[in-house]
Enzyme design. Structure first.
Site, PDB file in Angstrom:
ATOM      1  N   ASP A  36      66.889  91.296   3.760  1.00  0.00           N
ATOM      2  CA  ASP A  36      65.550  91.879   3.851  1.00  0.00           C
ATOM      3  C   ASP A  36      65.679  93.261   4.452  1.00  0.00           C
ATOM      4  O   ASP A  36      66.517  93.499   5.326  1.00  0.00           O
ATOM      5  CB  ASP A  36      64.603  90.992   4.649  1.00  0.00           C
ATOM      6  CG  ASP A  36      65.047  90.767   6.083  1.00  0.00           C
ATOM      7  OD1 ASP A  36      64.730  91.603   6.950  1.00  0.00           O
ATOM      8  OD2 ASP A  36      65.692  89.716   6.336  1.00  0.00           O
ATOM      9  N   ASP A 127      55.319  88.196   7.770  1.00  0.00           N
ATOM     10  CA  ASP A 127      56.232  88.349   8.907  1.00  0.00           C
ATOM     11  C   ASP A 127      55.375  88.254  10.174  1.00  0.00           C
ATOM     12  O   ASP A 127      54.687  89.207  10.549  1.00  0.00           O
ATOM     13  CB  ASP A 127      56.940  89.706   8.796  1.00  0.00           C
ATOM     14  CG  ASP A 127      57.910  89.972   9.956  1.00  0.00           C
ATOM     15  OD1 ASP A 127      57.988  89.130  10.874  1.00  0.00           O
ATOM     16  OD2 ASP A 127      58.550  91.033   9.940  1.00  0.00           O
ATOM     17  N   GLU A 129      55.710  87.433  14.154  1.00  0.00           N
ATOM     18  CA  GLU A 129      56.750  87.275  15.165  1.00  0.00           C
ATOM     19  C   GLU A 129      56.347  87.981  16.457  1.00  0.00           C
ATOM     20  O   GLU A 129      55.176  88.350  16.646  1.00  0.00           O
ATOM     21  CB  GLU A 129      58.073  87.829  14.628  1.00  0.00           C
ATOM     22  CG  GLU A 129      57.966  89.287  14.162  1.00  0.00           C
ATOM     23  CD  GLU A 129      59.302  89.851  13.741  1.00  0.00           C
ATOM     24  OE1 GLU A 129      60.114  90.136  14.658  1.00  0.00           O
ATOM     25  OE2 GLU A 129      59.533  90.022  12.518  1.00  0.00           O
TER      26      GLU A 129
END
Length: 639
Positions: A36, A127, A129
C-alpha cells in the site's frame, strides 16, 4: 497506512518513507504479496513494472483524507499499477472528528474511491487507526466511533455496491470501538508488525483476515502486505464473486462471512445467482484455503439486524415474521446462512412470507394451514383467499413440503366448483363446504361469473350439504336472504312467499354481498329482460296481468321487483295468474277461453263475444297452467 502504528507493534524503531526497488527479499508471510502506498511515494510506470516483476499482485493507493485532501500521487499510482498488471484499490484515511462518516465516504467515492466488478479493482478501503493529530480515539466515545464507521460503511455500500474493507489494529479497535463485533461483513485489513507467522489476535468482528500489513518496509515501496489466499482467490475477491467452483469439481460454494458454504440444491443456486452473479471458476487450492461453513439454502440472515429471509429465484428476499413460519417451511431455525450485508442488499425486498406457497418452482399453489397444505385450484381462488389481485406466493423447498400432509382442497366461498371429469357442479358456501348448484344462472344471482375446476376426487373430502342451492338462503344470525343479480336482499318477517329456504352454515352469509334494501311480503319477481311480473305466493309464481293490480297488491310501499335470470325464475312452478275484472285466460291443453269477472271465471262461448270484449279485435289472453284452473271459482258461461 501504517504511519501511526505504535513502535511497540513494529519490528523497526524508525518509520521510513523511503524505499529501494532493489531491497533484499526477507522472510514474508504466506499469501499473495502486495503493498500500500500514499503521497509519500513517488512512483513511475517503470517502478510499477519492477514491483510486479518482484512478485506484487495487488496494491492499495491512498486517495483521500477527511473532506479536504486528495493525494497528489493518486491518479498516477492508481493508473500505473493497473497498467503494470496489479489488482489495485483506493483507500481513505479517516479523521472521524472532522466530519460525519457519510460525508467522508461521499468525498472518498467522488474522488477515486469507487469500485467496479472488472476483476482488477479491490473494494474501497477505510483506513481507521491512531490519530496522528491528537487524541488516539479522536476524542470520541466508543459508541460514537462505531456509529461513525457504520455511517461510512453504509454510504460506501450505497454508492458502490460493495462494503468497504477496514484497515486497523486490534489494539486501536479495542480501545476506540470497545472491540465491536458489528463489522464481520466488512473484509479485514489487519496491521501487525514483528512477525511473519500470523497477525495474532484479531478484532472481535472477525474470525479471519483478508489482508495483513506485516511490515512497513521491504522489497516493495511503502508498506508490505499479503492477501490471505491464492491469486485466483484475489481475483475472485476483486470481482466480488460470491459463488465459486473449483476447476473440474461440480460443487458450487457460496462465499460469505469468510467461509464457504456448499450449495446443494439447484433452486437455491438459481436464487443466489439471480442477484450475486455467475459462478467464478477458481483453483482447488483457493477453495480449500477458505474455512468451511455449513451447507447453505435459501434461508439467509442479515447480520446487521438478525432478520431471517427466504430468497426467491426472481432475486427477491422475504422476511419470516415468526420462528414458527420458518419451521413450517421445513427449515431448522438455526440452519440459516449469514450473508454479508452487501449480499443481503443485492436482493430486492418483497412482501413478508405468508401462508401461500409453491413447491420449489412448480406452478401449483397451496395454502399452508397448520401442518397441512391445501391445494388452491385457480387464480380466482388464489385472489379470493388472499384478498389481493396478485398475492405473493413463496417458493417452499420440496423437503419442507414433504413434511406437510395433504389437506382439503381450497374452494372459493360463494363460487361454483366442479372436478375435471364430472359434469356435476357445486356452489362453495365457504372454503370447505359445498352444495349442489342446479344452474349457472342461479350462480350469477350470487355474483358468480365463472367456476373453478378441482382435481378429480378432491371434492369428496369436503362437507357436502344435502339438497341443492336456491335463491333464498338463511344463515344462523343473518335471517333470510333472497339473491338477485349479485346482491342478497334481507327479507323482513316470516313470510317468504312459500319459497323453500336453503339453510347454510353460520359463516357462509359473510361471503354474500348484502343489499341495504329490505323486502317484505308480498314478494314480486321477474326474469331479466322480460316484462312479466309475478307475485310469489305459496311457493309459486303468479303472473300479475295488469299494472294496476300490481300496484294494488304492493300497497303504499316503494315497489321492488326481484330480478332473476330466466332459468332461476323457471325453476319455480307457475301458479294461478292474478287477474283483474275483464282479463281473459286460457289454460294449457284446453281450447276454452275465460273472462274474469267479480272473482269468478266465465267461459266465453263464442268468437263474436270474444271480439266484442276486445272491441273489435282479439284481446290479450293470459296463458296459465291447467293445474291453476282449480284455484278459481267457475261462474256462468258468457253467451
Amino acid at each position: 497506512m501504517g504511519s501511526t502504528i505504535p513502535l511497540a507493534t513494529t519490528s523497526s524503531s524508525t518509520k521510513t518513507k523511503s524505499f529501494s526497488l532493489n531491497a533484499q527479499a526477507t522472510a514474508q508471510p504466506a499469501g499473495i504479496p502486495g503493498l500500500d502506498v500514499s503521497g509519500w511515494q513517488t512512483l513511475t510506470r517503470s517502478n510499477w513494472n519492477t514491483i510486479y516483476q518482484n512478485g506484487a499482485r495487488f496494491a492499495y493507493v491512498k486517495a483521500t483524507e477527511s473532506n479536504d485532501y486528495v493525494s497528489s500521487q493518486f491518479s498516477e499510482q492508481y493508473g500505473d499499477s493497473y497498467a503494470a498488471g496489479l489488482i489495485r484499490g483506493a483507500y481513505h484515511f479517516a479523521t472521524p472528528n472532522t466530519s460525519s462518516g457519510a460525508s467522508q465516504a461521499n468525498y472518498f467515492v467522488s474522488n477515486g474511491g469507487g469500485w467496479s466488478a472488472d476483476g482488477r479493482t479491490l473494494p474501497p478501503l477505510l483506513d481507521i487507526e491512531y490519530n496522528p493529530y491528537g487524541d488516539t480515539c479522536y476524542g470520541m466515545s466508543q459508541p460514537a466511533m462505531v456509529s461513525w464507521i457504520q455511517d461510512f460503511s453504509n454510504t460506501v455500500l450505497q454508492r458502490t455496491g460493495r462494503l468497504p474493507a477496514i484497515y486497523s489494529t486490534t489494539d486501536w479497535w479495542t480501545r476506540c470501538t470497545g472491540n465491536s463485533s458489528a463489522f464481520g461483513s466488512n473484509p479485514l485489513f489487519i496491521a501487525r508488525y514483528g512477525s511473519t507467522s500470523g497477525p495474532g489476535t484479531l478484532p472481535a468482528s472477525w474470525s479471519q483476515y483478508t489482508f495483513w500489513q506485516w511490515a512497513d518496509s521491504g522489497i516493495f515501496p511503502g508498506d508490505q502486505d499479503v492477501f490471505n489466499g491464492t491469486v485466483d482467490g484475489l481475483g475472485a475477491f476483486a470481482t466480488g464473486a460470491s459463488l465459486v467452483q473449483a476447476t473440474g469439481d461440480p460443487a458450487v460454494y457460496l462465499l460469505s462471512g469468510g467461509q464457504k458454504h456448499h450449495v446443494l440444491d439447484y433452486t437455491d443456486l438459481v436464487a443466489f445467482r439471480s442477484r450475486l452473479g455467475g459462478i467464478a471458476t477458481v483453483s482447488a487450492a483457493f477453495v480449500a484455503s477458505i474455512p468451511t461453513g455449513g451447507d447453505t439454502n435459501r434461508l439467509i440472515r442479515d447480520p446487521r439486524d438478525g432478520r431471517l429471509y427466504l430468497l426467491q429465484v426472481d432475486g427477491t428476499k422475504h422476511y419470516f415474521t415468526t420462528p414458527s413460519m420458518v419451521n413450517s417451511f421445513g427449515f431448522a431455525l438455526m440452519s440459516f446462512t449469514n450473508l454479508d450485508a452487501a449480499q443481503v442488499d443485492a436482493f430486492t425486498s418483497g412482501p413478508d412470507v405468508g401462508v401461500l406457497f409453491r413447491i420449489e418452482t412448480q406452478p401449483e399453489v397451496y395454502l399452508l394451514e397448520g401442518a397441512t397444505k391445501r391445494y388452491i385450484p385457480s387464480p380466482h381462488a388464489l385472489q379470493v383467499q388472499s384478498g389481493q389481485s396478485n398475492p405473493f406466493v413463496a417458493q417452499m423447498p420440496s423437503s419442507g413440503a414433504a413434511k406437510l400432509s395433504n389437506g382439503l382442497v381450497y374452494v372459493s366461498p360463494n363460487y361454483p366448483v366442479t372436478e375435471r371429469d364430472i359434469s356435476r357442479v357445486y356452489m362453495a358456501v365457504d372454503d370447505h363446504t359445498i352444495i349442489y348448484l342446479p344452474s349457472f344462472d342461479l350462480a350469477s344471482e350470487f355474483a358468480a361469473t365463472g367456476y373453478d375446476v378441482a382435481p378429480n376426487g378432491s371434492l369428496a373430502g369436503l362437507t357436502i350439504l344435502p339438497g341443492s342451492l336456491s335463491p333464498v338462503v338463511s344463515c344462523a344470525g343473518s335471517g333470510v336472504l333472497v339473491a338477485s343479480q349479485g346482491s342478497a336482499y334481507p327479507i323482513l318477517g316470516a313470510d317468504v312467499g312459500g319459497l323453500p329456504v336453503t339453510s347454510l352454515p353460520s359463516d357462509a352469509c359473510q361471503y354474500i354481498h348484502k343489499s341495504a334494501t329490505t323486502l317484505t311480503a308480498p314478494l314480486f319477481a321477474q326474469a331479466r329482460g322480460q316484462g312479466a311480473v309475478y307475485e310469489i305466493a305459496d311457493g309459486k309464481l303468479r303472473h300479475v296481468v295488469d299494472y294496476s293490480t300490481l300496484v294494488g297488491l304492493n300497497g303504499s310501499r316503494p315497489l321492488t321487483v326481484i330480478t332473476w335470470e330466466p332459468l332461476t325464475l323457471a325453476s319455480y312452478p307457475l301458479g294461478a295468474p292474478v287477474l283483474a275484472d275483464g282479463d281473459l285466460v286460457q289454460f294449457t291443453s284446453t281450447p276454452e277461453v275465460y273472462v274474469f269477472q267479480s272473482g269468478q271465471l266465465h267461459h266465453v262461448r263464442s268468437f263474436s263475444t270474444l271480439l266484442q270484449i276486445g272491441k273489435g279485435s282479439v284481446p290479450y289472453i293470459e296463458q296459465a297452467p291447467l293445474t291453476a284452473k282449480s284455484s278459481y271459482s267457475i261462474g256462468a258461461d258468457v253467451p
